[in-house]
Enzyme design. Structure first.
Site, PDB file in Angstrom:
ATOM      1  N   CYS A  12     -92.537   3.348   9.309  1.00  0.00           N
ATOM      2  CA  CYS A  12     -92.004   4.465  10.058  1.00  0.00           C
ATOM      3  C   CYS A  12     -92.688   4.867  11.365  1.00  0.00           C
ATOM      4  CB  CYS A  12     -91.920   5.682   9.163  1.00  0.00           C
ATOM      5  SG  CYS A  12     -91.373   5.339   7.503  1.00  0.00           S
ATOM      6  N   CYS A 413    -102.567  -4.784   2.125  1.00  0.00           N
ATOM      7  CA  CYS A 413    -102.696  -3.514   2.842  1.00  0.00           C
ATOM      8  C   CYS A 413    -102.260  -2.381   1.922  1.00  0.00           C
ATOM      9  CB  CYS A 413    -101.813  -3.512   4.087  1.00  0.00           C
ATOM     10  SG  CYS A 413    -101.878  -1.937   4.966  1.00  0.00           S
TER      11      CYS A 413
HETATM   12  S1  SF4 Z   1    -105.271  -3.491   5.956  1.00  0.00           S
HETATM   13 FE1  SF4 Z   1    -104.460  -4.661   7.723  1.00  0.00          FE
HETATM   14  S2  SF4 Z   1    -102.323  -4.036   7.893  1.00  0.00           S
HETATM   15 FE2  SF4 Z   1    -103.361  -2.506   6.624  1.00  0.00          FE
HETATM   16  S3  SF4 Z   1    -104.045  -0.913   8.028  1.00  0.00           S
HETATM   17 FE3  SF4 Z   1    -105.751  -2.338   7.817  1.00  0.00          FE
HETATM   18  S4  SF4 Z   1    -105.440  -3.789   9.515  1.00  0.00           S
HETATM   19 FE4  SF4 Z   1    -103.507  -2.703   9.240  1.00  0.00          FE
END
Ligand code: SF4
Length: 506
Positions: A12, A413
Site C-alpha cells: 500500500c 520479510c
Molecule cells: S526485510 Fe527486505 S523487503 Fe522487508 S523491509 Fe527489510 S529490506 Fe525491505
C-alpha cells in the site's frame, strides 16, 4: 522487477491533505481533486483497491469514506461521486495477500463514536510483525473482539485504546501508544471528527512517509512524487518514530520515542518506489542509475560489438541505461511489457507461462544472435525470470548474462513485502549458513538453475554506495538481520522450518 512485480506484493500507499484554514473555501474545493491525483501517483504501490476519507466540519456526518476494489481510475472515475469540498482527506491504495477481494478490507478505516475526538478514520501502509501477540493482548486484557484476520483491524483497536487512554483523547497520545505497542514496518495517517490530524512512521523508518507544507495546505504521502505532483516544494521525510500533528492550521513535531536506528526497506529504492521519488534526499532514479554504474565496473566484456543490454521493464531501466553507458555498449528494449495486463495470482506453472506470454513480448529482431546482459532489480522466487530467459533463448539470443541490482534475497520479510517463508525464495537453497544466518550464496549454482552463462549480484555494500551518502538500509531479507525483535523472532521460526524441510531427520 520481473520477479517481484509478479510474485511479491507491497502493502500500500497512503496520502493525506489538510486545509490549513477551514474558511479558505478555494483550498477546500481543491482538496478532493488533489487527493485523487495523489492516489494516481501511488497506484504502483497498490492496485487492488483505493479509498478516500473526507472530513468536513460543516456537515453532520463529519467523516465520510468512499472506497472500492479496483484501480484509482475506476474507483474515482467521476468527480460527482465524491464530495466537492473538504477540510481534510486521507487516502489509500491497497495491495494485499489476505481478504483479497473483500471490500471490508479496503482502507481507509473508520471507527465511529458519539464523541467527536473518539470518532476517527485512518489509513496504514506496511505490516505489523507482532500482530498475533497484540491481538491476544487486546482480547485477553481488554475484551476486544475481531471480525477479520488482518493487521488493520488490530491497528484500529490499538488506536482506539490509545485514544481512550489519553486524558485529552489526543491523536498524538494515540500514536504514541501505538508506537509503544507495534513492532513492524509501517506508516499511519489518522484524523478525528474534531478536525485534528496526525501521522507517524515506524521507529526504524522501514516504510517511508514524507510531508510538505505550503501557505494553504499540509500534505503527507508514502512517496514524494504524490506531493510533487500537486505542486508542493521542499518535501521532507517524517523521521523514524516521529509523530506529526496538524491542528488549527499549525503543524507540530513530536520526537519523544526512542529511535534505535534507521532501516529503510532497500526494496523501496531498488524496485517499489516511483523512480521520480526520493527518500532522505536520495533520488530513487539516481540510486538505480548508480547501481548500474557500479555493476558495470565489475565487468570485462570481450566482444562489445555483439553485447546488448536489456532491462526487464520498468524498474531496471535506469540501472540498465547506466550499465550500458559505462561499458560503451547499447541498451535496447528487447523485452516489451504490456502495461495494461493486471496482476493475477498464479499458482501453477501453466498459468504462470500464460501470464508471462500475456505480459511480456521478447523481440527476436533485437535479441537474435546477441550476447544479452539482462538487468533485473532482484530475484525473489525467480519463476517469472526463468520464463523470460527461456523466451530470450527462444528468440535466438546467443548468450544470456544475468545482472541483479541487489544482493541475493535469502530471508523473508515481516515488514510489508509478501515473502513470509524461506523455502519460497530461490537463494536460500544455494546458501550456506552459520547458525541461522546465511553467509554466502553459490551464484554459479543459481546461474545453472536459470540456464544463463553468468550471474552477478550487487553486494549489500555496493548497493549502499549507490545512495552516494550515508544511508542505513534494512538487512532483513539480504542478511537475515532484522531491525526489530519480532522480525528476529519470526525469522528464527521461518528459518527453522526451512532447515527442517531441507534437512529432514532420518
Ligand atoms: S526485510 Fe527486505 S523487503 Fe522487508 S523491509 Fe527489510 S529490506 Fe525491505
Amino acid at each position: 522487477m520481473s520477479d517481484i512485480a509478479n510474485e511479491c506484493f507491497h502493502e500500500c500507499g497512503v496520502i493525506a491533505l489538510i486545509n490549513r484554514d477551514p474558511d479558505d473555501q478555494d483550498t477546500g474545493n481543491l482538496l478532493p481533486e488533489y487527493s485523487v491525483n495523489m492516489l494516481y501517483q501511488l497506484q504502483h504501490r497498490g492496485q487492488l483497491a483505493a479509498g478516500l476519507s473526507f472530513f468536513n466540519n460543516a456537515l453532520a456526518t463529519k467523516i465520510k469514506i468512499f472506497k472500492n476494489n479496483g484501480l484509482v481510475s475506476s474507483v474515482f472515475n467521476s468527480a460527482d461521486k465524491i464530495p466537492s469540498s473538504a477540510d481534510m482527506i486521507l487516502g489509500h491504495t491497497r495491495y494485499a495477500t489476505s481478504g483479497v477481494n473483500q471490500i471490508d478490507f479496503v482502507q481507509p478505516y473508520e471507527m465511529r463514536h458519539p464523541i467527536l475526538s473518539n470518532w476517527f478514520s485512518f489509513a496504514f501502509n506496511g505490516n505489523i510483525a507482532n500482530a498475533p501477540e497484540l491481538k491476544k493482548m487486546l482480547m485477553e486484557q481488554y475484551g476486544y473482539s475481531f471480525i477479520y484476520d488482518n493487521d488493520t483491524e488490530i491497528l484500529m483497536h490499538i488506536l482506539a485504546l490509545g485514544i481512550q487512554k489519553s486524558a485529552t483523547y489526543s491523536l498524538v497520545d494515540a500514536l504514541t501508544f501505538a508506537l509503544s505497542q507495534l513492532d513492524g514496518g509501517f506508516s499511519i495517517v489518522i484524523m478525528n471528527a474534531k478536525g485534528e490530524f496526525a501521522a507517524t512512521r515506524d521507529k526504524h523508518g522501514i516504510r517511508p512517509l514524507t510531508y510538505a507544507i505550503n501557505s494553504h495546505m499540509f500534505g503527507f504521502s508514502s512517496e514524494t512524487i504524490a506531493l510533487d505532483s500537486i505542486g508542493f516544494g521542499s518535501i521532507k521525510d517524517v523521521q523514524p518514530g516521529e509523530i506529526v500533528s496538524c491542528i488549527n492550521g499549525e503543524i507540530h513535531f513530536y520526537n519523544h520515542t526512542e529511535i534505535p536506528s534507521k532501516s529503510l526497506c532497500l526494496l523501496e529504492l531498488v524496485y517499489f518506489s516511483n523512480a521520480a521519488s526520493s527518500f532522505d534526499g536520495v533520488s530513487v532514479y539516481c540510486f538505480r542509475s548508480n547501481s548500474g554504474h557500479i555493476m558495470a565496473q565489475k565487468e570485462d566484456i570481450e566482444d562489445k560489438n555483439n553485447a546488448l543490454v536489456i532491462p526487464i521493464p520498468d524498474s531496471s531501466k535506469a540501472a540498465a541505461d547506466s550499465f550500458a553507458y559505462t561499458l560503451g555498449i547499447p541498451c535496447m528494449e528487447g523485452i516489451i511489457r504490456n502495461r495494461y495486463v493486471g496482476r493475477t495470482f498464479i499458482n501453477d506453472s501453466k498459468d504462470r507461462k500464460d501470464t508471462i506470454d500475456l505480459k511480456f513480448k521478447v523481440l527476436p529482431e533485437i535479441v537474435a544472435g546477441k550476447d544479452i546482459y539482462l538487468i533485473d532489480d532482484s530475484i525473489v522466487r525467480g519463476s517469472t525470470l526463468k520464463g523470460l530467459i527461456y523466451k530470450l533463448r527462444d528468440a535466438g539470443a546467443k548468450s544470456v548474462h544475468l545482472r541483479i541490482m541487489s544482493p541475493p534475497i535469502v530471508a523473508p520479510c515481516f515488514y510489508g513485502i509478501n515473502m513470509p517463508t524461506v523455502s519460497e525464495l530461490i537463494a536460500p537453497n544455494y546458501s550456506t549458513y552459520e547458525g541461522d544466518k546465511p553467509v554466502s550464496t553459490d551464484t554459479n549454482a543459481i546461474s545453472k538453475e536459470f540456464s544463463v552463462e553468468s550471474l552477478r549480484y550487487l553486494t549489500f555494500d555496493e548497493m549502499v554506495q549507490s545512495a552516494e551518502k550515508e544511508m542505513i538500509l534494512c538487512q532483513g531479507c539480504t542478511k537475515g538481520i532484522y531491525p526489530t525483535p519480532s522480525g528476529t523472532q519470526n525469522y528464527k521460526i521461518a528459518v527453522d522450518k526451512f532447515f527442517k524441510k531441507k534437512r529432514p531427520k532420518t
